[in-house]
Motif scaffolding. Structure first.
Motif, PDB file in Angstrom:
ATOM      1  N   MET A 144       0.813  -1.192   0.000  1.00  0.00           N
ATOM      2  CA  MET A 144       0.000   0.000   0.000  1.00  0.00           C
ATOM      3  C   MET A 144       0.863   1.266   0.000  1.00  0.00           C
ATOM      4  N   GLU A 145       1.949   1.252   0.766  1.00  0.00           N
ATOM      5  CA  GLU A 145       2.816   2.430   0.841  1.00  0.00           C
ATOM      6  C   GLU A 145       3.457   2.770  -0.497  1.00  0.00           C
ATOM      7  N   GLU A 146       3.506   1.825  -1.382  1.00  0.00           N
ATOM      8  CA  GLU A 146       4.110   2.055  -2.689  1.00  0.00           C
ATOM      9  C   GLU A 146       3.106   2.532  -3.733  1.00  0.00           C
ATOM     10  N   SER A 147       1.828   2.569  -3.390  1.00  0.00           N
ATOM     11  CA  SER A 147       0.820   2.961  -4.376  1.00  0.00           C
ATOM     12  C   SER A 147       0.928   4.457  -4.682  1.00  0.00           C
ATOM     13  N   VAL A 148       0.548   4.809  -5.898  1.00  0.00           N
ATOM     14  CA  VAL A 148       0.597   6.191  -6.352  1.00  0.00           C
ATOM     15  C   VAL A 148      -0.332   7.052  -5.503  1.00  0.00           C
ATOM     16  N   THR A 149      -1.508   6.537  -5.203  1.00  0.00           N
ATOM     17  CA  THR A 149      -2.491   7.289  -4.409  1.00  0.00           C
ATOM     18  C   THR A 149      -1.936   7.576  -3.015  1.00  0.00           C
ATOM     19  N   TYR A 150      -1.357   6.581  -2.375  1.00  0.00           N
ATOM     20  CA  TYR A 150      -0.771   6.747  -1.052  1.00  0.00           C
ATOM     21  C   TYR A 150       0.353   7.784  -1.096  1.00  0.00           C
ATOM     22  N   GLN A 151       1.224   7.682  -2.060  1.00  0.00           N
ATOM     23  CA  GLN A 151       2.339   8.619  -2.187  1.00  0.00           C
ATOM     24  C   GLN A 151       1.838  10.051  -2.419  1.00  0.00           C
ATOM     25  N   ASP A 152       0.756  10.185  -3.218  1.00  0.00           N
ATOM     26  CA  ASP A 152       0.173  11.498  -3.485  1.00  0.00           C
ATOM     27  C   ASP A 152      -0.400  12.098  -2.196  1.00  0.00           C
ATOM     28  N   ILE A 153      -1.144  11.296  -1.441  1.00  0.00           N
ATOM     29  CA  ILE A 153      -1.720  11.765  -0.180  1.00  0.00           C
ATOM     30  C   ILE A 153      -0.610  12.134   0.800  1.00  0.00           C
ATOM     31  N   LEU A 154       0.411  11.315   0.875  1.00  0.00           N
ATOM     32  CA  LEU A 154       1.535  11.584   1.762  1.00  0.00           C
ATOM     33  C   LEU A 154       2.238  12.882   1.383  1.00  0.00           C
ATOM     34  N   GLN A 155       2.469  13.080   0.100  1.00  0.00           N
ATOM     35  CA  GLN A 155       3.135  14.291  -0.376  1.00  0.00           C
ATOM     36  C   GLN A 155       2.310  15.535  -0.055  1.00  0.00           C
ATOM     37  N   LYS A 156       0.996  15.444  -0.266  1.00  0.00           N
ATOM     38  CA  LYS A 156       0.116  16.577   0.056  1.00  0.00           C
ATOM     39  C   LYS A 156       0.136  16.873   1.545  1.00  0.00           C
ATOM     40  N   GLY A 157       0.183  15.844   2.360  1.00  0.00           N
ATOM     41  CA  GLY A 157       0.251  16.032   3.810  1.00  0.00           C
ATOM     42  C   GLY A 157       1.549  16.699   4.226  1.00  0.00           C
ATOM     43  N   VAL A 158       2.638  16.282   3.623  1.00  0.00           N
ATOM     44  CA  VAL A 158       3.938  16.886   3.916  1.00  0.00           C
ATOM     45  C   VAL A 158       3.934  18.350   3.498  1.00  0.00           C
ATOM     46  N   GLN A 159       3.408  18.642   2.316  1.00  0.00           N
ATOM     47  CA  GLN A 159       3.359  20.024   1.842  1.00  0.00           C
ATOM     48  C   GLN A 159       2.494  20.884   2.755  1.00  0.00           C
ATOM     49  N   ARG A 160       1.356  20.354   3.165  1.00  0.00           N
ATOM     50  CA  ARG A 160       0.468  21.094   4.063  1.00  0.00           C
ATOM     51  C   ARG A 160       1.172  21.362   5.397  1.00  0.00           C
ATOM     52  N   GLY A 161       1.873  20.370   5.913  1.00  0.00           N
ATOM     53  CA  GLY A 161       2.596  20.536   7.164  1.00  0.00           C
ATOM     54  C   GLY A 161       3.698  21.580   7.053  1.00  0.00           C
TER      55      GLY A 161
END
Length: 85
Positions: free
Chosen positions: A1-18
């Motif tokens: 799951m951690e390797e999925s594009v959707t997961y990576q996109d959500i993670l990246q958006k969370g990092v940017q928001r933070g």
């Protein structure tokens, strides 16, 4: 799951928001510190209640206060400004 594009996109958006929130908080603290120092230098030691009112201002309001401070002669001028803004 951690390797999925959707997961990576959500993670990246969370990092940017933070990062964005951290930057905004840093700007707020820097502006607040500067304005408190300027007000204290111009008008002397502030009452804790007045300092608390200044601490509640947004970055834009702090910038406006920093400019308005150039025209202040008394603490009453500051209080008037805080009431109007």
């Amino acid at each position: 799951m951690e390797e999925s594009v959707t997961y990576q996109d959500i993670l990246q958006k969370g990092v940017q928001r933070g990062l964005q929130q951290g930057l905004q908080q840093g700007l707020q603290q820097e502006a607040l510190g500067l304005v408190i120092r300027l007000v204290s230098r111009r008008l002397g030691t502030l009452e804790p209640s007045v300092q608390q009112r200044i601490e509640m201002l947004s970055v834009v309001e702090l910038e406006s206060l920093a400019e308005a401070l150039l025209d202040f002669a008394t603490t009453e001028d500051l209080l008037d400004w805080l009431e109007r803004n």
